[in-house]
Scaffold this active site. Structure first.
Site, PDB file in Angstrom:
ATOM      1  N   CYS A  11     -35.796 -25.695  12.555  1.00 51.14           N
ATOM      2  CA  CYS A  11     -34.885 -24.771  11.879  1.00 51.14           C
ATOM      3  C   CYS A  11     -34.675 -23.572  12.789  1.00 51.14           C
ATOM      4  O   CYS A  11     -35.321 -23.442  13.830  1.00 51.14           O
ATOM      5  CB  CYS A  11     -35.453 -24.320  10.533  1.00 51.14           C
ATOM      6  SG  CYS A  11     -35.735 -25.672   9.351  1.00 51.14           S
ATOM      7  N   ASN A  17     -39.770 -21.875  10.189  1.00 55.27           N
ATOM      8  CA  ASN A  17     -39.428 -22.989  11.076  1.00 55.27           C
ATOM      9  C   ASN A  17     -40.717 -23.702  11.454  1.00 55.27           C
ATOM     10  O   ASN A  17     -41.638 -23.089  11.979  1.00 55.27           O
ATOM     11  CB  ASN A  17     -38.729 -22.470  12.338  1.00 55.27           C
ATOM     12  CG  ASN A  17     -38.563 -23.553  13.387  1.00 55.27           C
ATOM     13  OD1 ASN A  17     -38.347 -24.721  13.069  1.00 55.27           O
ATOM     14  ND2 ASN A  17     -38.659 -23.161  14.649  1.00 55.27           N
ATOM     15  N   GLY A  18     -40.787 -24.997  11.177  1.00 52.23           N
ATOM     16  CA  GLY A  18     -41.970 -25.752  11.546  1.00 52.23           C
ATOM     17  C   GLY A  18     -42.428 -26.672  10.435  1.00 52.23           C
ATOM     18  O   GLY A  18     -41.655 -27.040   9.542  1.00 52.23           O
ATOM     19  N   TYR A  70     -34.616 -30.763  24.396  1.00 52.12           N
ATOM     20  CA  TYR A  70     -33.457 -31.052  23.556  1.00 52.12           C
ATOM     21  C   TYR A  70     -33.011 -29.918  22.652  1.00 52.12           C
ATOM     22  O   TYR A  70     -31.825 -29.631  22.546  1.00 52.12           O
ATOM     23  CB  TYR A  70     -33.765 -32.275  22.681  1.00 52.12           C
ATOM     24  CG  TYR A  70     -32.708 -32.570  21.640  1.00 52.12           C
ATOM     25  CD1 TYR A  70     -31.541 -33.258  21.971  1.00 52.12           C
ATOM     26  CD2 TYR A  70     -32.855 -32.154  20.318  1.00 52.12           C
ATOM     27  CE1 TYR A  70     -30.556 -33.522  21.024  1.00 52.12           C
ATOM     28  CE2 TYR A  70     -31.880 -32.412  19.361  1.00 52.12           C
ATOM     29  CZ  TYR A  70     -30.738 -33.101  19.717  1.00 52.12           C
ATOM     30  OH  TYR A  70     -29.774 -33.354  18.785  1.00 52.12           O
ATOM     31  N   THR A  96     -26.378 -31.702  25.718  1.00 54.13           N
ATOM     32  CA  THR A  96     -27.655 -31.226  26.249  1.00 54.13           C
ATOM     33  C   THR A  96     -27.961 -31.768  27.628  1.00 54.13           C
ATOM     34  O   THR A  96     -28.613 -31.100  28.435  1.00 54.13           O
ATOM     35  CB  THR A  96     -28.794 -31.599  25.282  1.00 54.13           C
ATOM     36  OG1 THR A  96     -28.393 -31.318  23.946  1.00 54.13           O
ATOM     37  CG2 THR A  96     -30.052 -30.827  25.594  1.00 54.13           C
ATOM     38  N   ASP A 111     -28.992 -39.027  29.369  1.00 52.88           N
ATOM     39  CA  ASP A 111     -29.208 -38.308  28.121  1.00 52.88           C
ATOM     40  C   ASP A 111     -30.516 -37.538  28.214  1.00 52.88           C
ATOM     41  O   ASP A 111     -31.360 -37.832  29.074  1.00 52.88           O
ATOM     42  CB  ASP A 111     -29.234 -39.274  26.930  1.00 52.88           C
ATOM     43  CG  ASP A 111     -28.792 -38.600  25.633  1.00 52.88           C
ATOM     44  OD1 ASP A 111     -28.622 -37.365  25.625  1.00 52.88           O
ATOM     45  OD2 ASP A 111     -28.617 -39.299  24.623  1.00 52.88           O
ATOM     46  N   ASP A 112     -30.676 -36.555  27.319  1.00 52.39           N
ATOM     47  CA  ASP A 112     -31.903 -35.759  27.353  1.00 52.39           C
ATOM     48  C   ASP A 112     -33.113 -36.576  26.935  1.00 52.39           C
ATOM     49  O   ASP A 112     -34.218 -36.371  27.409  1.00 52.39           O
ATOM     50  CB  ASP A 112     -31.762 -34.519  26.456  1.00 52.39           C
ATOM     51  CG  ASP A 112     -31.258 -34.874  25.080  1.00 52.39           C
ATOM     52  OD1 ASP A 112     -32.027 -35.392  24.266  1.00 52.39           O
ATOM     53  OD2 ASP A 112     -30.055 -34.652  24.821  1.00 52.39           O
TER      54      ASP A 112
END
Length: 507
Positions: free
Chosen positions: A2, A101-102, A257, A303, A365-366
Site C-alpha cells: 500500500c 502498509n504491510g 518492482y 518497470t 520484464d522486472d
C-alpha cells in the site's frame, strides 16, 4: 503493498495529501482514503477506486485541517470492499486514525488477545485494524488525560514487542499530532521530509521519497527500523528508537518492482539499482550464451525499461519500444483475481508490429510471478511476427510466498514454485528464459548503499527474516488469501460502510 502519507502543516493539507496519493497510486489501486484533523474533529473520506475517482470537490472541501494522513490500498489479506479501505478510526483512547502498509504475521493471535484480554472488537479482515487497536490499547495504558512524546514512544515500544511482520504506519492522534513508525526489520519503506514556511517548519512522511519531492518538501532521511517519529500539531519533531536489536532487512522487491524509479529507498536509488540489474543480467547472457542471436531487446512497460535499456547497451543490441501501454488500465500484478489479470493484459498492451516482424526478440520484464502476464505477452510478440521470442527476468525466479505485504500468498500460484527454469520457459511459451541470479541482484541493489547487509529476499529463497514463518503458517495464508479464497469470500460479502466521516472529540 500500500502507499501511506502523513503531513503536519501550517495551512490546509487536503490538497497536499491528495497530490501525494496520486504520486503513490502505483502502490495500490483498489481503494483510497484521506483523514484530516481540525479543532477537535476528524474528517474522513475513503472509498473503493483510484484517487482521482474517490475524491471530488465536495469531498476536498470537507477535508479541513492542517494535519492529516492518506492511504492507497490494494488487497492482500482482506477483501476488496469499502469496509477494508483506510484510514481506520478508533475512538478510545483520545481518538486515533491510522493507515498501514504491510502485513502482520501474528494477526490471528493478536486478534484473539485483543478480544479476550484487551476487550476490543475487530470489525474487518484487515490486520491494519488489529495494528490500530494494539497501538490504541498500549497508548491507553499510560492512563493520562494529556499525553506527550514519551507516552507515545512507550506505547510503540510495547507494540513492537507484540507485533511481528512487516509494517509502516502513519497515525493521527486527536489534538496531539502525527505518529509514524516502521517495523524492527524495516521491511516496508518509510521516509520523511520537511520544508520551511512563513509560519514555521512543516513535515511530511510517506512510503516513497518521490511523493516528498513532488510536494516540494526536502527529504530528510528514512525512518530507521524500529524507530518512531512524532510530529506535534505545532510542528515540533521528536524521534526515538523503540525496538530492541533492530536488524535492517528491507524488502528487495520494492526495488525490483514496486517503487517508482525516481524514488530513493534506504539510500538506494531505485533507478540506479535497475540499471545495475540490467547490466548484471547482460553479463550472465554473455557468459552463458555468448553466441546469442538476439536482434532486438524490447521492454515490457513500464518497470523493466531501465534494466532492458542497460541490457541492450551492454550486449550491443538494438533497443526498441515494441509495446504501447494503455495507461488507464491498472498494474496487472496487483489486480485481484487471475481472471481479471488475464483479461487486462490484452486491454493494456498493444504491439508495434514492425519491431517484431522477422526478428529474434528478447523481451525483458522486472520479474515473473504468476506467469499469466508473461505468457500472454509472449503470444502477443509471436502474433506480431517475431521469429523467436526470448524472455529475461531482471529478478530471480519467485518460488515462495511473500508474507510481509505483497500479494504472493500461495506457492501454488507462483509459476516457478517447484519447477525448473526450463519448465517455466515451456509454460510461458518462451524459446529461451534467463533469470537474474540472486547474488547478482543483491550486488546490483547494494552498490548505492553497501551498509545494508541483509535484505528480505524470502520470495526468492524461502528464508523469512522475522523467523516466525513455518509450513503451518504458509498453509494458513494459502487458504485465506489465494485468488480462489478471495473470490469465494467476495461472493458472500456484502458490507455497508460509511465512507465520509465527521468525528467530534474534545480537544
Amino acid at each position: 503493498m500500500c502507499g501511506i502519507i502523513g503531513i503536519v502543516g501550517h495551512s490546509p493539507v487536503n490538497q497536499l495529501l491528495y497530490d501525494g496519493l496520486t504520486v503513490l497510486q502505483h502502490r495500490g489501486q483498489d481503494a483510497a482514503g484521506i483523514a484530516t484533523y481540525e479543532d477537535g474533529h476528524f474528517y474522513l473520506r475513503k472509498a473503493i477506486g483510484m484517487v482521482r475517482d474517490v475524491f471530488h470537490t465536495r469531498h476536498m472541501l470537507h477535508l479541513r485541517g492542517r494535519m492529516g494522513i492518506g492511504h492507497v490500498r490494494y488487497p492482500t489479506a482482506g477483501l476488496s470492499s469499502p469496509a477494508e479501505a483506510q484510514p481506520f478510526y478508533v475512538n478510545s483512547p483520545y481518538g486515533i486514525m491510522l493507515a498501514h502498509n504491510g502485513n502482520l504475521t501474528n494477526s490471528r493471535r493478536l486478534k484473539r488477545e485483543l478480544f479476550e484480554d484487551d476487550l476490543r472488537h475487530i470489525n474487518t479482515e484487515s490486520d491494519s485494524e488489529i495494528l490500530l487497536n494494539v497501538f490504541a490499547h498500549e497508548l491507553h495504558r499510560c492512563g493520562k488525560f494529556r499525553i506527550d512524546a514519551s507516552d507515545i514512544f512507550d506505547a510503540a515500544e510495547r507494540l513492537h514487542r507484540r507485533c511481528t511482520g512487516g509494517y509502516a504506519v502513519v497515525a493521527v492522534i486527536t489534538g496531539v499530532g502525527i505518529v509514524a513508525f516502521r517495523d524492527p526489520y524495516g521491511i516496508r519503506p518509510l521516509i520523511f521530509g520537511k520544508r520551511e514556511s512563513a509560519e514555521g517548519t512543516e513535515h511530511v512522511v510517506a512510503s516513497e521519497s518521490a511523493a516528498i519531492d513532488v510536494l516540494g518538501f526536502e527529504v530528510v532521511r528514512d525512518v530507521e527500523p524500529g524507530e518512531v517519529i512524532f510530529i506535534r500539531k505545532d510542528g515540533e519533531f521528536f524521534s526515538r528508537r523503540c525496538a530492541s536489536n533492530p536488524v535492517h532487512s528491507p524488502c528487495i522487491f520494492e526495488i525490483v518492482y514496486l517503487a517508482r524509479p525516481d524514488s530513493i529507498i534506504d539510500g538506494i536509488s531505485v533507478h540506479n539499482a535497475r540499471v545495475h540489474m540490467g547490466e548484471n543480467l547482460a553479463y550472465k547472457i554473455q557468459r552463458e550464451w555468448p553466441d546469442h542471436d538476439i536482434d532486438v531487446v524490447i521492454p515490457i512497460p513500464d518497470t523493466s525499461r531501465t534494466s532492458a535499456l542497460e541490457l541492450a547497451n551492454v550486449l550491443g543490441v538494438n533497443y526498441r519500444e515494441g509495446f504501447i501501454k494503455n495507461r488507464y488500465i491498472p498494474r496487472t500484478f496487483i489486480m485481484p483475481g487471475q481472471a481479471m489479470r488475464r483479461k487486462s493484459v490484452r486491454q493494456k498492451l498493444n504491439t508495434i508490429k514492425r519491431e517484431f516482424e522477422g526478428n529474434n526478440v528478447m523481451l525483458v520484464d522486472d520479474s515473473i510471478v504468476r506467469g499469466t502476464t508473461s505468457s500472454q505477452i509472449i503470444q502477443l510478440a509471436r502474433d506480431a511476427g517475431a521469429r523467436k521470442v526470448y524472455f529475461a527476468s531482471a529478478a530471480p525466479p519467485v518460488r515462495h510466498p511473500n508474507v510481509y505485504g505483497i500479494d504472493m500468498p500461495s506457492a501454488d500460484e507462483l509459476i516457478a514454485h517447484d519447477r525448473t527454469n526450463e519448465e517455466v520457459a515451456e509454460l510461458i511459451g518462451a524459446d529461451r528464459l534467463i533469470f537474474q541470479d540472486l547474488d547478482a541482484l543483491l550486488e546490483a541493489v547494494r552498490r548505492d548503499n553497501p551498509a545494508i547487509e541483509r535484505f528480505d529476499v524470502s520470495c526468492f529463497n524461502g528464508r523469512y527474516v522475522t523467523g516466525d514463518i513455518d509450513d503451518a503458517y504458509l498453509a494458513d495464508i494459502r487458504q485465506a488469501r489465494s485468488d480462489e479464497a478471495k473470490a469465494a469470500r467476495s461472493s458472500d460479502h456484502n458490507v455497508n460502510h460509511l465512507n465520509d466521516l465527521y468525528v467530534s472529540s474534545e480537544p
